[in-house]
Scaffold this active site. Structure first.
Site, short mmCIF file in Angstrom:
data_model
loop_
_atom_site.label_atom_id
_atom_site.label_comp_id
_atom_site.label_asym_id
_atom_site.label_seq_id
_atom_site.Cartn_x
_atom_site.Cartn_y
_atom_site.Cartn_z
N HIS B 120 18.14 -52.64 -9.66
CA HIS B 120 19.20 -52.85 -10.64
C HIS B 120 18.60 -53.68 -11.79
O HIS B 120 17.67 -54.45 -11.56
CB HIS B 120 20.32 -53.63 -9.94
CG HIS B 120 21.58 -53.80 -10.72
ND1 HIS B 120 21.71 -54.74 -11.71
CD2 HIS B 120 22.77 -53.16 -10.63
CE1 HIS B 120 22.94 -54.68 -12.22
NE2 HIS B 120 23.60 -53.72 -11.58
N ASP B 197 17.15 -58.88 -3.54
CA ASP B 197 18.42 -58.69 -4.21
C ASP B 197 19.40 -58.14 -3.17
O ASP B 197 19.37 -56.97 -2.83
CB ASP B 197 18.26 -57.72 -5.39
CG ASP B 197 19.59 -57.38 -6.04
OD1 ASP B 197 20.64 -57.90 -5.59
OD2 ASP B 197 19.59 -56.58 -7.00
N GLN B 200 24.13 -55.63 -2.77
CA GLN B 200 24.80 -54.63 -1.94
C GLN B 200 24.67 -55.01 -0.45
O GLN B 200 25.59 -54.83 0.33
CB GLN B 200 24.19 -53.23 -2.15
CG GLN B 200 24.29 -52.70 -3.58
CD GLN B 200 25.73 -52.54 -4.04
OE1 GLN B 200 26.62 -52.23 -3.25
NE2 GLN B 200 25.97 -52.77 -5.32
N LYS B 223 31.71 -58.70 -4.36
CA LYS B 223 31.47 -57.41 -3.72
C LYS B 223 31.85 -57.45 -2.25
O LYS B 223 31.87 -56.43 -1.58
CB LYS B 223 30.00 -57.01 -3.87
CG LYS B 223 29.67 -56.52 -5.27
CD LYS B 223 28.28 -55.95 -5.32
CE LYS B 223 27.99 -55.21 -6.60
NZ LYS B 223 28.02 -56.01 -7.80
N CYS B 361 23.35 -49.37 -14.27
CA CYS B 361 22.37 -50.44 -14.49
C CYS B 361 21.04 -50.15 -13.81
O CYS B 361 20.34 -51.08 -13.38
CB CYS B 361 22.90 -51.81 -14.04
SG CYS B 361 24.43 -52.28 -14.85
#
Lengths: 155, 404
Positions: B120, B197, B200, B223, B361
């Protein structure tokens, strides 16, 4: 407001079979227009002589609205004087702002219908830039102002 | 699996264009359960005070609640006693914190940073800043045609100049779950820290920070059914000692004089100014919500929905799924022949179906896949197989409109 109002036959026809989607062999002005938010891009080529738009074409990637609007724009501007082209561009941009000023405009019925097919887009605010990208880019091309423009700067 | 779960999410009571809301954009942000909404309301109504400042009752209670969330977040991601969790604005800020603080101290001209083609922009742009500022070099671990990382090529990318590897746990476009174990074990062999990262991953995958052995894990609360405005960075404590402060201001100092400033230690060094207090407090309810349902149950549910959707869409020849990774979370992206993702997204919206069209993104990934954009479907705990039926029917409507 339903989807069919947005995706009218005229728009779908131009989207699937865009007119003037080719790079001109001879052009003296060109500008690339981008909508960075969604990735649409149009590259407009103009050959103008004595302030008349002799020929106009485009290459680009984008959604149906963007491609159809570009195709209609090239048809509408081809052969026009630059002055008349600006009038038409302003007319279309006003249409996208829900500002109608058609009484001042002398355009033929075919053009009127083609441009007004996009009228429903004002009800889909997220998509207005899709329709205006090529018209704003065309104005920059004819004025020979910028090589590249970003539609976000033209709000 | 989760019968009547939509009842806990008030947004599903609303109609979109007169239709039932089919929300398929949880990879972007999840909807909020009533308990989380109530917690924000309750904090402002009955308990509000800033944290870490006052010594009056409200301030003490607010600080306690704020720290309770931190403790529960640590448990949630399996952090051990040598791990801290810093609150930030979002996962993007967490990644910026790592790039900025790590880069400031450890990255010099020609030093190398390894990312992947799946990242991303939030895990690319902050490193690009270092490329501009320090003359660092960014290398990308490529993906294969299925959307899986070519993990065998990682060793070849590593040189004596490699200073850090930053990689996503799960792609927000293809749903690819990356083999973090392998990446981290290769990195450890070369003594290279790994930043993950987890934007998610934290919400949709099993996370055990301690077992993973990475140095940084960045994620966000919105999220995982929590409020917007809260990001988190889990990191090994030693980095808090190594790093200089990220932002300057109140709360992050020990002592200030006209001549010099001494910074606070630990997480406080990284939490300058007033933090999203109500949001952090309410995030605790989101963790409770997930824990009550069972994270593994949620993972299974989302996995199952993804498989059902992919199977159903196989029957539609015009639908092209952009990647078929070996291990896939509750996300996939597709294109319909000859129809642009934004047109699909607009038409689906008329049916009450919320999907995202565009590059999500991830422009590098779209370039690598040779596509301009895609339509993304992502699942949350509230999705059902009926949602998938509606999605498939709406896709057919899309095709019908374009066939005229």
């Amino acid at each position: 407001m339903n989807t069919k109002d947005l995706y009218q036959d005229l728009i779908l026809d131009h989207a699937t079979n865009p007119k003037n989607k080719i790079k001109l062999n001879y052009y003296n002005k060109d500008t690339e227009g981008f909508n960075r938010l969604c990735g649409d891009s149009v590259h407009i080529f103009v050959h103008s002589k004595n302030n008349i738009i002799d020929d106009i074409s485009f290459l680009g990637n984008g959604c149906a609205i963007c491609i159809a609007s570009t195709s209609v724009m090239t048809q509408a501007l081809k052969g026009k004087s630059e002055k008349d082209a600006f009038t038409l561009i302003n007319y279309f941009l006003d249409l996208m702002k829900k500002q109608n000023n058609d009484e001042h405009l002398k355009i033929d019925n075919v053009e009127y219908n083609a441009l007004n097919a996009f009228k429903s887009i004002v009800n889909f605010p997220m998509r207005i830039n899709c329709a205006t990208l090529s018209w704003i880019t065309a104005e920059a091309t004819i004025r020979n102002k910028n090589k590249q423009i970003n539609i976000e700067d033209y709000k | 699996m989760f019968e009547n779960i939509k009842d806990q999410f008030p947004i599903f009571k609303n109609k979109i264009k007169g239709k039932k809301l089919v929300y398929l954009d949880s990879a972007n942000s999840s909807q909020k359960p009533q308990a989380v909404i109530d917690a924000v309301n309750n904090f402002y109504t009955n308990e509000f005070s800033n944290v870490g400042r006052g010594i009056y009752t409200l301030a003490v209670n607010a600080s306690e609640k704020y720290e309770t969330t931190r403790l529960n977040i640590k448990k949630f991601i399996g952090a051990n006693s040598e791990t801290e969790v810093v609150f930030t604005k979002n996962a993007t800020e967490s990644l910026n914190l790592v790039a900025s603080c790590f880069g400031e101290k450890f990255i010099n001209k020609d030093d190398e940073i390894i990312l992947t083609e799946l990242e991303h922009h939030a895990n690319y742009v902050p490193w690009h800043f270092l490329r501009k500022k320090k003359g660092a070099v960014i290398k990308f671990l490529p993906i294969d045609h299925n959307g899986d990382l070519k993990i065998d090529e990682l060793e070849n990318l590593i040189t004596s100049k490699t200073k850090i590897i930053s990689v996503t746990h799960m792609s927000n476009v293809t749903g690819t779950i990356n083999p973090l174990d392998q990446i981290i074990s290769i990195a450890k062999k070369h003594n290279i820290p790994v930043c993950v990262d987890g934007t998610q991953g934290a919400a949709h995958l099993d996370v055990n920070f301690d077992q993973l052995g990475c140095d940084f894990y960045a994620f966000s609360g919105h999220k995982m059914y929590g409020p917007t405005g809260v990001g988190m960075l889990a990191l090994k404590y030693k980095w808090l000692d190594e790093f200089g402060p990220f932002l300057g201001g109140g709360g992050m100092i020990d002592f200030v004089s006209k001549k010099d400033i001494a910074y606070a230690r630990g997480v406080w060094k990284m939490e300058a100014g007033t933090m999203p207090t109500a949001e952090v407090v309410a995030l605790n309810e989101a963790i409770t919500f997930i824990n009550n349902l069972g994270k593994q149950n949620i993972i299974n549910h989302e996995h199952q929905l993804t498989q059902i959707a992919l199977e159903k869409l196989k029957n539609n020849n015009a639908v092209k799924i952009v990647a078929h990774p070996k291990a896939q979370g509750g996300v996939f992206s597709f294109n319909i022949d000859e129809i642009h993702s934004h047109d699909v997204s607009t038409i689906l919206d008329q049916e009450g179906v919320a999907v995202r069209g565009g590059h999500h993104c991830c422009q590098i990934l779209h370039d690598v896949l040779s596509i301009n954009s895609s339509v993304r479907v992502s699942f949350g705990v509230y999705n059902t197989s009926e949602d998938i039926e509606i999605l498939c029917e709406s896709i057919k409507k899309c095709q019908k409109i374009f066939k005229k």
